[in-house]
Write an enzyme that holds these catalytic residues in place. Structure first.
Site, PDB file in Angstrom:
ATOM      1  N   PRO A   9       3.245 115.435  49.495  1.00  0.00           N
ATOM      2  CG  PRO A   9       4.712 116.616  50.857  1.00  0.00           C
ATOM      3  CD  PRO A   9       3.750 115.458  50.871  1.00  0.00           C
ATOM      4  CG  ASN A  10       6.324 119.081  46.288  1.00  0.00           C
ATOM      5  OD1 ASN A  10       5.772 120.121  45.925  1.00  0.00           O
ATOM      6  ND2 ASN A  10       7.043 119.021  47.395  1.00  0.00           N
ATOM      7  NE  ARG A  17       9.207 116.476  43.318  1.00  0.00           N
ATOM      8  CZ  ARG A  17       9.096 115.718  44.399  1.00  0.00           C
ATOM      9  NH1 ARG A  17       8.187 114.761  44.434  1.00  0.00           N
ATOM     10  NH2 ARG A  17       9.871 115.916  45.432  1.00  0.00           N
ATOM     11  CE1 TYR A  22      11.437 111.544  43.667  1.00  0.00           C
ATOM     12  CE2 TYR A  22      11.625 113.769  42.773  1.00  0.00           C
ATOM     13  CZ  TYR A  22      11.772 112.881  43.817  1.00  0.00           C
ATOM     14  OH  TYR A  22      12.273 113.316  45.021  1.00  0.00           O
ATOM     15  CG  ASN A  73       5.804 108.402  47.668  1.00  0.00           C
ATOM     16  OD1 ASN A  73       6.519 108.950  48.520  1.00  0.00           O
ATOM     17  ND2 ASN A  73       6.117 108.388  46.385  1.00  0.00           N
ATOM     18  CB  ALA A  76       9.221 116.283  51.680  1.00  0.00           C
ATOM     19  CG  HIS A  79      12.733 112.370  54.438  1.00  0.00           C
ATOM     20  ND1 HIS A  79      13.109 111.048  54.363  1.00  0.00           N
ATOM     21  CD2 HIS A  79      12.410 112.740  53.155  1.00  0.00           C
ATOM     22  CE1 HIS A  79      13.043 110.649  53.086  1.00  0.00           C
ATOM     23  NE2 HIS A  79      12.613 111.659  52.344  1.00  0.00           N
ATOM     24  CG  ASP A  86       2.775 110.241  66.932  1.00  0.00           C
ATOM     25  OD1 ASP A  86       3.682 109.388  66.984  1.00  0.00           O
ATOM     26  OD2 ASP A  86       2.808 111.312  67.567  1.00  0.00           O
ATOM     27  CD  GLU A  97       9.137 104.620  54.442  1.00  0.00           C
ATOM     28  OE1 GLU A  97       9.226 103.997  55.525  1.00  0.00           O
ATOM     29  OE2 GLU A  97       9.955 105.475  54.086  1.00  0.00           O
ATOM     30  CG  HIS A  99      10.230 106.533  49.408  1.00  0.00           C
ATOM     31  ND1 HIS A  99       9.653 107.721  49.783  1.00  0.00           N
ATOM     32  CD2 HIS A  99      10.432 105.826  50.544  1.00  0.00           C
ATOM     33  CE1 HIS A  99       9.527 107.746  51.096  1.00  0.00           C
ATOM     34  NE2 HIS A  99       9.982 106.602  51.587  1.00  0.00           N
ATOM     35  CG  LEU A 100       7.892 107.416  42.564  1.00  0.00           C
ATOM     36  CD1 LEU A 100       7.551 108.880  42.383  1.00  0.00           C
ATOM     37  CD2 LEU A 100       7.375 106.597  41.400  1.00  0.00           C
ATOM     38  CB  SER A 101      14.027 108.262  44.183  1.00  0.00           C
ATOM     39  OG  SER A 101      13.681 108.820  45.441  1.00  0.00           O
ATOM     40  NE  ARG A 106      16.854 111.533  45.539  1.00  0.00           N
ATOM     41  CZ  ARG A 106      15.692 112.205  45.517  1.00  0.00           C
ATOM     42  NH1 ARG A 106      14.566 111.569  45.773  1.00  0.00           N
ATOM     43  NH2 ARG A 106      15.680 113.489  45.225  1.00  0.00           N
ATOM     44  NE  ARG A 110      16.042 113.673  48.590  1.00  0.00           N
ATOM     45  CZ  ARG A 110      15.115 114.609  48.439  1.00  0.00           C
ATOM     46  NH1 ARG A 110      13.885 114.393  48.866  1.00  0.00           N
ATOM     47  NH2 ARG A 110      15.394 115.755  47.860  1.00  0.00           N
TER      48      ARG A 110
HETATM   49  C1  DQA Z   1       9.998 110.417  47.343  1.00  0.00           C
HETATM   50  C2  DQA Z   1      11.368 110.599  48.029  1.00  0.00           C
HETATM   51  C3  DQA Z   1      11.321 111.753  49.011  1.00  0.00           C
HETATM   52  O1  DQA Z   1      12.591 111.923  49.636  1.00  0.00           O
HETATM   53  C4  DQA Z   1      10.959 113.035  48.304  1.00  0.00           C
HETATM   54  O2  DQA Z   1      10.837 114.097  49.236  1.00  0.00           O
HETATM   55  C5  DQA Z   1       9.746 112.925  47.444  1.00  0.00           C
HETATM   56  C6  DQA Z   1       9.523 111.695  46.685  1.00  0.00           C
HETATM   57  C7  DQA Z   1      10.036 109.316  46.259  1.00  0.00           C
HETATM   58  O3  DQA Z   1       8.973 108.835  45.892  1.00  0.00           O
HETATM   59  O4  DQA Z   1      11.113 108.973  45.761  1.00  0.00           O
HETATM   60  O5  DQA Z   1       8.984 113.877  47.305  1.00  0.00           O
HETATM   61  O6  DQA Z   1       9.060 110.013  48.325  1.00  0.00           O
END
Ligand code: DQA
Length: 146
Positions: A9-10, A17, A22, A73, A76, A79, A86, A97, A99-101, A106, A110
């Site tokens: 999501p997002n 964003r 990011y 990725n 959210a 978490h 599952d 797994e 993540h960008l950040s 943080r 997270r």
């Molecule tokens: C994220 C880190 C997550 O905590 C966050 O909810 C995101 C982006 C990242 O790529 O850094 O939406 O997955």
């Protein structure tokens, strides 16, 4: 070899964003970079994004027998989602797994990833390079049995 990139999501809003967190690259920009590196590595790529947990679960299930590795990725849902965890555990496709950040630097909520225990490893904190690093790592985890 085939690698499925899943984005939660997002992430469709990347570029606009929270760019200080990011970066300015859009998801399409990142996909283009991934495809460029994939063609050098002779890897076939699937690249998808959804804001819906159930759709991501469906894609993980469908990956069995079609993709050698999943790179996710989960944004959210990382978490919060027992359903994604599952699904990853159920299909047995080696999963990385990303993540960008740097989620560990943080907010405390997270720091916990529900999917980390069922993934081969986690790459975070390198911006869009996290995607490229995961693609390169995919070549090594391909034959891993979970
Ligand atoms: C994220 C880190 C997550 O905590 C966050 O909810 C995101 C982006 C990242 O790529 O850094 O939406 O997955």
């Amino acid at each position: 070899m085939k690698v499925l990139f899943l984005n939660g999501p997002n992430l469709n809003l990347l570029g606009q964003r929270e760019p200080e967190v990011y970066g300015r690259a859009t998801l399409a920009d990142i996909e283009a970079k991934v495809r460029e590196r994939a063609s050098e590595l002779k890897v076939e790529i699937g690249f998808r994004q959804s804001n819906q947990e159930g759709e991501l679960v469906g894609w993980i299930q469908e990956a069995k027998g079609k993709f050698d590795v999943i790179v996710i990725n989960a944004a959210a849902y990382t978490h919060t989602s027992i359903a994604l965890r599952d699904a990853i555990a159920a299909v047995g496709v080696p999963t990385i797994e990303i993540h960008l950040s740097n989620v560990h630097a943080r907010e405390e909520f997270r720091h916990k990833s529900l999917i980390a225990p069922v993934c081969c490893g986690q790459i975070c904190g390198f911006g869009q390079k996290s995607y490229i690093l995961a693609l390169e790592a995919s070549v090594d985890v391909k034959d891993r049995v979970k």
